[in-house]
Design an enzyme around this catalytic site. Structure first.
Site, PDB file in Angstrom:
ATOM      1  CB  SER A 128      11.775  -3.911  -8.781  1.00 36.71           C
ATOM      2  OG  SER A 128      11.288  -2.579  -8.753  1.00 36.71           O
ATOM      3  CB  THR A 129      10.127  -0.865  -4.744  1.00 39.11           C
ATOM      4  OG1 THR A 129      11.327  -0.708  -3.993  1.00 39.11           O
ATOM      5  CG2 THR A 129       8.952  -0.379  -3.925  1.00 39.11           C
ATOM      6  CG  ASN A 130       8.580  -1.061 -10.058  1.00 32.56           C
ATOM      7  OD1 ASN A 130       8.878  -0.852 -11.227  1.00 32.56           O
ATOM      8  ND2 ASN A 130       8.731  -0.130  -9.125  1.00 32.56           N
ATOM      9  CB  SER A 306     -27.495  14.132  29.493  1.00 35.62           C
ATOM     10  OG  SER A 306     -27.445  15.511  29.818  1.00 35.62           O
ATOM     11  CE  LYS A 312     -30.732  13.304  25.812  1.00 28.91           C
ATOM     12  NZ  LYS A 312     -29.666  12.640  25.065  1.00 28.91           N
TER      13      LYS A 312
END
Length: 429
Positions: A128-130, A306, A312
């Site tokens: 199952s996907t479960n 900057s 900077k």
């Protein structure tokens, strides 16, 4: 039985109706199932193990077993990467993901065998996907955790190296962002490394829980639809093909209903993220200035800071680490919400859990790697104000308080501060 090895043309579509429907139902941006090759690979290995187990218990004939196994091996080796277009995050608890794999494996197995192989009756037999989705999900966590753990240990090693390099370099310790007492840069870096190693260990411990898998639980943990003996054989075969020490979940109902082990991974990831962010923020602060800030240490200049202020330089890497930590913590919160949202016998929020943890692990890798290589490795304790800042250390006043009392020492400190402002009144000589 020998299966004819044929090749598929690039434009040949192997996925079927359920996958196609999902493309319209879940069209949003974000990862597709195929964007996570490790998940695809592990899902194919789950189907391979199931096919072998199904043959052993008499559910599959030899021809279909061999065809399914061959198709799964191709996918696990990276073939047919364009055949998994379904969204990773979708409704329905991962059923579409499971069917995407079933359809591609069935179509390819049919080509190899020359006879029909059905996606549900044969590829998904006894499953199952479960139980297949959380099993593939657990294996994926084990694989994807390798890189972030390596990156965290690399960062810890880099910090330890800086601790050794500057073991005897004194700097001003601070509490509440105020002058405190002297310690060495080595002590600071070793403490940072210890914190990173501790968080890496917690993440590794959380991921290790993924060696317990739910395969064989089928619908809501009942095992209905799977013959007696199938579960043990399937887990055994999966351990063989993955090379991992996998164990069946001791309580299948718990394994499907309660996903708190994934919350533990997310929480450990968030812990690593916030620890890196704290260290990054400290280094950012200690390198601030250089003239108007703490100015204790220097970090590498990785780019201009900057577009208007010449010369900077910004602490770009520490700021990158800090921002990634915010996303890591946000993803961890998503996992917590999803784990709490499971109702009754099944938590169908697994898709958003796996998607979020993938983000967490990838961001940890990026943050730790960049931090180590682009910042920590280049730290030098040659800041323009380190020695000047040491004049504010309260070491001698703490020593004096131990002999004359706290009140007397405090009075003498303030008296000296008023008479000797040029030295900050900090030294008791």
């Amino acid at each position: 039985m020998v299966i004819a090895q044929t090749t598929t043309e690039p434009e040949t579509r192997l996925y079927g109706q359920q996958t196609t429907l999902s493309l319209g139902n879940f069209p949003g941006p974000g990862r597709t199932f195929g964007d996570v090759p490790t998940f695809v690979r592990n899902y194919a290995l789950v189907k391979l193990a199931a096919a072998r187990a199904n043959h052993e218990v008499g559910v599959l004939d030899e021809g279909r077993r061999d065809a399914i196994v061959a198709a799964c091996e191709e996918i696990a080796d990276g073939a047919h990467p364009g055949q998994f277009p379904s969204a990773l995050l979708l409704g329905g608890g991962g059923t579409t993901t499971n069917m995407n794999v079933n359809e591609v494996v069935a179509a390819r197995a049919s080509q190899l065998l020359g006879e029909p192989v059905h996606p549900n009756d044969h590829v998904n037999a006894s499953q199952s996907t479960n139980d297949t989705y959380p099993t593939a999900m657990a294996l994926t966590m084990l694989d994807l955790a390798h890189e972030p753990l390596e990156a965290l240990y690399e960062l810890a090693t880099a910090l330890e190296a800086k601790g050794a390099e500057f073991d005897q370099t004194p700097h001003l310790g601070r509490t509440c962002v105020r002058d405190a007492v002297t310690l060495t840069a080595g002590q600071s870096h070793r403490a940072q490394a210890a914190a990173i190693r501790r968080t890496a260990g917690a993440l590794g411990d959380a991921v290790a829980e993924m060696h317990t898998v739910a395969l064989g639980a089928t619908a809501v943990g009942t095992g209905l639809g799977a013959p007696e003996g199938y579960r043990a054989i399937a887990v055994r075969e999966l351990a063989t093909v993955t090379g991992r020490d996998l164990q069946p979940a001791p309580d299948l109902f718990d394994a499907l209903a309660n996903l708190d082990p994934y919350a533990a991974i997310a929480d450990a990831g968030a812990r690593a993220g916030l620890t890196m962010a704290k260290i990054a923020a400290d280094i950012r602060l200690l390198s601030s200035g250089p003239a108007g800030g703490f100015g204790d240490l220097t970090i590498p200049a990785v780019q201009a800071g900057s577009s208007i202020m010449p010369a900077k330089v910004n602490p770009a890497i520490p700021e990158y680490v800090m921002q990634l930590s915010y996303r890591i913590r946000g993803a961890a919160h998503t996992v917590q919400c999803a784990v709490a949202a499971g109702e009754l016998e099944l938590n169908i929020m697994e898709p958003v859990i796996v998607d979020s943890i993938i983000t967490i692990l990838a961001d940890i890798t990026s943050a730790a790697t960049s931090f180590a290589r682009r910042c920590v490795n280049g730290i030098t304790w040659d800041g323009p104000r380190r020695e000047e800042n040491l004049r504010g250390a309260l070491d001698s006043w703490v020593t004096l308080a131990a002999t004359t009392g706290y009140e007397t020492s405090t009075t003498r400190y303030h008296d000296q501060a008023q008479t000797a402002p040029a030295t900050n009144g900090a030294r008791h000589d």
